[in-house]
Design an enzyme around this catalytic site. Structure first.
Site, short mmCIF file in Angstrom:
data_model
loop_
_atom_site.label_atom_id
_atom_site.label_comp_id
_atom_site.label_asym_id
_atom_site.label_seq_id
_atom_site.Cartn_x
_atom_site.Cartn_y
_atom_site.Cartn_z
N THR A 1 0.82 -1.21 0.00
CA THR A 1 0.00 0.00 0.00
C THR A 1 0.86 1.27 0.00
O THR A 1 0.49 2.27 -0.63
CB THR A 1 -0.95 0.02 1.21
OG1 THR A 1 -0.20 -0.13 2.42
CG2 THR A 1 -1.98 -1.09 1.10
N LEU B 1 17.99 -5.69 6.69
CA LEU B 1 19.11 -5.45 5.79
C LEU B 1 20.43 -5.63 6.54
O LEU B 1 20.56 -5.21 7.69
CB LEU B 1 19.04 -4.04 5.21
CG LEU B 1 17.83 -3.75 4.31
CD1 LEU B 1 17.82 -2.28 3.91
CD2 LEU B 1 17.86 -4.64 3.07
N ASN C 1 12.56 4.61 5.69
CA ASN C 1 11.49 3.68 6.06
C ASN C 1 10.33 4.47 6.65
O ASN C 1 10.52 5.53 7.23
CB ASN C 1 12.00 2.68 7.10
CG ASN C 1 10.94 1.67 7.50
OD1 ASN C 1 10.33 1.02 6.66
ND2 ASN C 1 10.70 1.53 8.80
N HIS D 1 7.27 4.00 9.41
CA HIS D 1 6.87 3.14 10.53
C HIS D 1 5.55 3.66 11.08
O HIS D 1 5.37 4.87 11.25
CB HIS D 1 7.94 3.17 11.62
CG HIS D 1 7.64 2.27 12.77
ND1 HIS D 1 7.86 0.91 12.72
CD2 HIS D 1 7.11 2.53 14.00
CE1 HIS D 1 7.49 0.37 13.87
NE2 HIS D 1 7.02 1.32 14.66
N ASP E 1 14.45 0.68 13.61
CA ASP E 1 13.66 1.89 13.87
C ASP E 1 14.44 2.94 14.64
O ASP E 1 13.85 3.84 15.26
CB ASP E 1 12.37 1.56 14.64
CG ASP E 1 11.44 0.65 13.85
OD1 ASP E 1 11.42 0.76 12.61
OD2 ASP E 1 10.74 -0.17 14.46
N GLU F 1 -4.40 8.57 6.86
CA GLU F 1 -4.17 9.95 7.29
C GLU F 1 -2.70 10.30 7.45
O GLU F 1 -2.35 11.50 7.42
CB GLU F 1 -4.90 10.20 8.62
CG GLU F 1 -6.41 10.08 8.51
CD GLU F 1 -7.12 10.39 9.82
OE1 GLU F 1 -6.45 10.88 10.77
OE2 GLU F 1 -8.33 10.12 9.92
N ALA F 2 -1.85 9.31 7.62
CA ALA F 2 -0.44 9.60 7.89
C ALA F 2 0.50 8.96 6.88
O ALA F 2 1.17 9.66 6.12
CB ALA F 2 -0.07 9.16 9.31
N GLU F 3 0.55 7.64 6.84
CA GLU F 3 1.56 6.98 6.01
C GLU F 3 1.48 7.40 4.55
O GLU F 3 2.50 7.75 3.94
CB GLU F 3 1.43 5.46 6.12
CG GLU F 3 1.76 4.90 7.49
CD GLU F 3 1.63 3.39 7.52
OE1 GLU F 3 2.18 2.72 6.63
OE2 GLU F 3 0.96 2.87 8.45
#
Length: 203
Positions: free
Chosen positions: A15, A96, A110, A112, A153, A181-183
């Site tokens: 997504t 990785l 990335n 999160h 992270d 709303e965010a990602e």
């Protein structure tokens, strides 16, 4: 200037890959172009998203390599073929190794699904993040885009966007709201900013 070639690393539905593809099509991702999709699984639906947009895709699965070192070395070889300058992790569940982290130091990002450092680190991914947020009883969560280093992270934060937690939320409803709303808003914008910074370095 020539846009920064980006490789999007995926493992599942893709997504966030779709959000990046949509941003590129809409002209919101101007300083970069998605040149490659890399999946840790041949069954990832994200590969179909890439195919539908005509993006080259490749699978690098740990089980296909005799050692961790061989697996780690496969990434730079592939990325060099496509002239990749930025790696964007988008639901990539593999870790990785040092070879990739060193070769692309400062050029791996990335997204999160929490406001790091809250609910980050080993074991916090997917629904588990939202389950933890609800169990803690927080009223605000969100998403974070950060650089990737050797600490899960733990890399430098690039951008964050907050999302309210609603009464009656389940992990699934919260996950959907954080994505919408965010990602899907934050990741394309942050990717554009990082690519623009790389182009300024070239100037």
């Amino acid at each position: 200037m020539i846009p920064v070639p980006i490789a999007v690393f995926v493992s599942g539905g893709g997504t966030n890959l779709q959000a990046l593809l949509d941003a590129e099509r809409a002209g919101a991702l101007r300083s970069g172009r998605i040149a490659l999709t890399v999946s840790s699984s041949p069954a990832a639906f994200a590969l179909e998203r890439a195919q539908a947009r005509g993006i080259p895709a490749s699978v690098i699965a740990r089980k296909n390599y005799a050692s961790a070192a061989d697996y780690d070395a496969a990434f730079p070889r592939l990325l060099d073929e496509y002239g990749i300058r930025l790696i964007a992790l988008a639901g990539f569940f593999a870790v990785l190794g040092a070879t990739v982290l060193e070769a692309y130091k400062g050029r791996i990002i990335n997204v999160h699904p929490s406001l790091l450092p809250a609910f980050g680190g080993r074991g916090f991914y997917g629904l588990k993040v939202h389950e933890a947020a609800l169990a803690r009883g927080v009223k605000v969560t969100g998403a974070t885009v950060h650089f990737v280093n050797g600490v899960i992270d733990g890399g430098e934060i690039i951008a964050q966007k907050a999302v309210s937690v609603h009464d009656g939320d389940t992990p699934e409803t919260l996950q959907q709201r954080v994505m919408r709303e965010a990602e899907w808003v934050l990741y394309p914008a942050a990717t554009e900013a990082v690519c623009a910074a790389l182009l300024r370095q070239d100037a």
